[in-house]
Scaffold this motif. Structure first.
Motif, PDB file in Angstrom:
ATOM      1  N   ARG A 126      31.264  16.064   1.548  1.00  0.00           N
ATOM      2  CA  ARG A 126      32.361  16.017   2.516  1.00  0.00           C
ATOM      3  C   ARG A 126      32.290  14.812   3.434  1.00  0.00           C
ATOM      4  O   ARG A 126      33.292  14.135   3.683  1.00  0.00           O
ATOM      5  CB  ARG A 126      32.347  17.308   3.348  1.00  0.00           C
ATOM      6  CG  ARG A 126      33.465  17.393   4.390  1.00  0.00           C
ATOM      7  CD  ARG A 126      33.397  18.706   5.140  1.00  0.00           C
ATOM      8  NE  ARG A 126      32.119  18.875   5.809  1.00  0.00           N
ATOM      9  CZ  ARG A 126      31.815  18.332   6.997  1.00  0.00           C
ATOM     10  NH1 ARG A 126      32.694  17.569   7.610  1.00  0.00           N
ATOM     11  NH2 ARG A 126      30.644  18.554   7.549  1.00  0.00           N
ATOM     12  N   VAL A 127      31.101  14.506   3.959  1.00  0.00           N
ATOM     13  CA  VAL A 127      30.973  13.379   4.885  1.00  0.00           C
ATOM     14  C   VAL A 127      31.240  12.067   4.158  1.00  0.00           C
ATOM     15  O   VAL A 127      31.924  11.178   4.676  1.00  0.00           O
ATOM     16  CB  VAL A 127      29.577  13.374   5.542  1.00  0.00           C
ATOM     17  CG1 VAL A 127      29.406  12.141   6.420  1.00  0.00           C
ATOM     18  CG2 VAL A 127      29.364  14.631   6.369  1.00  0.00           C
ATOM     19  N   THR A 128      30.721  11.940   2.948  1.00  0.00           N
ATOM     20  CA  THR A 128      30.961  10.722   2.169  1.00  0.00           C
ATOM     21  C   THR A 128      32.450  10.532   1.915  1.00  0.00           C
ATOM     22  O   THR A 128      32.989   9.424   2.074  1.00  0.00           O
ATOM     23  CB  THR A 128      30.207  10.791   0.824  1.00  0.00           C
ATOM     24  OG1 THR A 128      28.801  10.928   1.084  1.00  0.00           O
ATOM     25  CG2 THR A 128      30.435   9.527   0.015  1.00  0.00           C
ATOM     26  N   LYS A 129      33.141  11.594   1.539  1.00  0.00           N
ATOM     27  CA  LYS A 129      34.585  11.496   1.298  1.00  0.00           C
ATOM     28  C   LYS A 129      35.329  11.088   2.566  1.00  0.00           C
ATOM     29  O   LYS A 129      36.300  10.331   2.523  1.00  0.00           O
ATOM     30  CB  LYS A 129      35.116  12.833   0.784  1.00  0.00           C
ATOM     31  CG  LYS A 129      34.702  13.152  -0.639  1.00  0.00           C
ATOM     32  CD  LYS A 129      35.255  14.515  -1.053  1.00  0.00           C
ATOM     33  CE  LYS A 129      34.874  14.876  -2.479  1.00  0.00           C
ATOM     34  NZ  LYS A 129      35.358  16.225  -2.857  1.00  0.00           N
ATOM     35  N   GLU A 130      34.863  11.610   3.705  1.00  0.00           N
ATOM     36  CA  GLU A 130      35.504  11.293   4.983  1.00  0.00           C
ATOM     37  C   GLU A 130      35.371   9.809   5.298  1.00  0.00           C
ATOM     38  O   GLU A 130      36.341   9.164   5.723  1.00  0.00           O
ATOM     39  CB  GLU A 130      34.887  12.138   6.094  1.00  0.00           C
ATOM     40  CG  GLU A 130      35.610  12.040   7.422  1.00  0.00           C
ATOM     41  CD  GLU A 130      35.059  13.002   8.459  1.00  0.00           C
ATOM     42  OE1 GLU A 130      35.576  12.967   9.607  1.00  0.00           O
ATOM     43  OE2 GLU A 130      34.133  13.781   8.165  1.00  0.00           O
ATOM     44  N   ILE A 131      34.186   9.248   5.064  1.00  0.00           N
ATOM     45  CA  ILE A 131      33.994   7.827   5.377  1.00  0.00           C
ATOM     46  C   ILE A 131      34.671   6.942   4.325  1.00  0.00           C
ATOM     47  O   ILE A 131      35.163   5.852   4.644  1.00  0.00           O
ATOM     48  CB  ILE A 131      32.490   7.482   5.532  1.00  0.00           C
ATOM     49  CG1 ILE A 131      32.329   6.140   6.263  1.00  0.00           C
ATOM     50  CG2 ILE A 131      31.762   7.455   4.223  1.00  0.00           C
ATOM     51  CD1 ILE A 131      32.871   6.106   7.652  1.00  0.00           C
ATOM     52  N   HIS A 153      25.419  16.975   9.537  1.00  0.00           N
ATOM     53  CA  HIS A 153      26.480  16.072  10.011  1.00  0.00           C
ATOM     54  C   HIS A 153      25.869  14.830  10.666  1.00  0.00           C
ATOM     55  O   HIS A 153      26.498  14.178  11.494  1.00  0.00           O
ATOM     56  CB  HIS A 153      27.400  16.810  10.993  1.00  0.00           C
ATOM     57  CG  HIS A 153      28.779  16.236  11.074  1.00  0.00           C
ATOM     58  ND1 HIS A 153      29.637  16.183   9.985  1.00  0.00           N
ATOM     59  CD2 HIS A 153      29.458  15.662  12.108  1.00  0.00           C
ATOM     60  CE1 HIS A 153      30.778  15.622  10.364  1.00  0.00           C
ATOM     61  NE2 HIS A 153      30.693  15.295  11.635  1.00  0.00           N
ATOM     62  N   ILE A 156      30.533  10.868  14.371  1.00  0.00           N
ATOM     63  CA  ILE A 156      29.476  11.337  13.471  1.00  0.00           C
ATOM     64  C   ILE A 156      28.204  10.584  13.839  1.00  0.00           C
ATOM     65  O   ILE A 156      28.174   9.346  13.760  1.00  0.00           O
ATOM     66  CB  ILE A 156      29.837  11.089  11.999  1.00  0.00           C
ATOM     67  CG1 ILE A 156      31.127  11.834  11.631  1.00  0.00           C
ATOM     68  CG2 ILE A 156      28.693  11.524  11.083  1.00  0.00           C
ATOM     69  CD1 ILE A 156      31.634  11.546  10.227  1.00  0.00           C
ATOM     70  N   LEU A 178      34.415   8.217  14.436  1.00  0.00           N
ATOM     71  CA  LEU A 178      34.637   9.590  13.979  1.00  0.00           C
ATOM     72  C   LEU A 178      33.714  10.591  14.678  1.00  0.00           C
ATOM     73  O   LEU A 178      33.746  11.779  14.369  1.00  0.00           O
ATOM     74  CB  LEU A 178      34.414   9.669  12.467  1.00  0.00           C
ATOM     75  CG  LEU A 178      35.433   8.920  11.588  1.00  0.00           C
ATOM     76  CD1 LEU A 178      34.918   8.805  10.161  1.00  0.00           C
ATOM     77  CD2 LEU A 178      36.787   9.619  11.631  1.00  0.00           C
ATOM     78  N   ALA A 217      37.559   7.625   2.949  1.00  0.00           N
ATOM     79  CA  ALA A 217      38.963   7.619   3.365  1.00  0.00           C
ATOM     80  C   ALA A 217      39.165   6.745   4.600  1.00  0.00           C
ATOM     81  O   ALA A 217      40.145   5.990   4.695  1.00  0.00           O
ATOM     82  CB  ALA A 217      39.431   9.044   3.643  1.00  0.00           C
ATOM     83  N   ALA A 218      38.235   6.817   5.549  1.00  0.00           N
ATOM     84  CA  ALA A 218      38.342   6.015   6.769  1.00  0.00           C
ATOM     85  C   ALA A 218      38.254   4.524   6.447  1.00  0.00           C
ATOM     86  O   ALA A 218      38.974   3.703   7.036  1.00  0.00           O
ATOM     87  CB  ALA A 218      37.246   6.417   7.753  1.00  0.00           C
TER      88      ALA A 218
END
Length: 277
Positions: free
Chosen positions: A257-262, A183, A212, A210, A264-265
């Motif tokens: 997962r982290v790439t998808k989160e950023i 993470h 991170i 976020l 979307a942000a």
């Protein structure tokens, strides 16, 4: 895109001619910004213009005012009735003052399938740049990056990464690079010679928001394939997963997962600023 801005006037493309003795043409003494227009609005326009203005003294160019640059960009959007497009702003040195040139292009973006698939990236360890004050500006003397991009595409890759003279990873030919391990996220720091990308800066701010952890540091080539995820950023493609490094998969070989989160942000940030909701 029929109309361009040149030296305080909107003119047709056929009349948007720059003199042969323009210093930007002769010696690359100029700067540029590439910006994305969403529904008639430029995302992060002020950041792009401030970066360009801040870079002008590096190339001994008289910096145009923020008002002049903003007027130039917006007039091209309005005259061409643009909704979604790519805009290019050039500022170059001339005998008295500075020359401002703006034109627009239709967006040629990766498909939704490409974002799902991710980029395949080549690492060219034989392609290196020296360290100088010019590394941190978007100079019109851009052939190194353009040639590298063409080389990658010719060899079947979506993007290319290159090194500096010390053997550190710098960036892509048109992108900044981020590494994800667990993470925790890292990205090459400015001491390596990478461009202070506008999207890079926004992503770092979003990661901090976020909660991170993100670190700017020296990155070496052998680290890349050991990461769980990699992603790249620029103003046109936004955030793109990197799923293959040459012949090898990165992590699971899919967007993490982290790439998808950023991703979307970042989309939410664009929607908030450009009123897309």
């Amino acid at each position: 895109m029929e109309w361009v801005y040149l030296d305080n006037k909107i003119v047709s493309q056929s009349k948007g001619l720059i003199p042969g003795f323009d210093e930007g043409f002769l010696v690359g003494q100029g700067l540029f910004e590439t910006m994305r227009c969403y529904e008639g609005k430029i995302f992060s326009l002020e950041r792009h213009l401030r970066r360009l203005i801040k870079s002008c003294p590096v190339l001994d160019i008289e910096a145009p005012s923020m008002e002049r640059l903003e007027k130039a960009v917006l007039s091209v959007i309005q005259r061409n009735h643009l909704t979604n497009a790519s805009l290019r702003l050039n500022v170059s040195k001339k005998k008295e003052g500075s020359r401002v040139f703006v034109f627009a292009r239709r967006l040629s973006l990766p498909s939704l399938a490409q974002y799902k698939k991710g980029f395949s990236v080549a690492l060219y360890e034989d392609e290196r740049i020296g360290l100088s004050i010019l590394n941190g500006v978007k100079s019109l003397n851009h052939y190194f990056y353009s040639r590298l991009s063409h080389r990658a595409r010719r060899e079947g890759y979506d993007e290319a990464l290159f090194l500096n003279c010390r053997g550190e990873v710098v960036e892509g030919s048109r992108t900044n690079i981020f590494l994800v391990k667990g993470h925790k996220i890292s990205t090459p720091g400015f001491s390596c010679g990478c461009l202070p990308g506008v999207t890079r800066a926004i992503v770092i701010e979003l990661l901090k928001r976020l909660k991170i952890p993100v670190t700017e540091r020296k990155v070496f080539p052998q680290e890349l394939i050991r990461q769980d995820e990699l992603f790249m950023t620029n103003s046109l493609i936004e955030v793109m997963p990197v799923t293959r490094l040459e012949k090898q998969p990165v992590g699971t070989g899919r967007a993490g997962r982290v790439t998808k989160e950023i991703m979307a942000a970042y989309k939410k940030e664009v929607e908030k600023e450009c009123f897309l909701r």
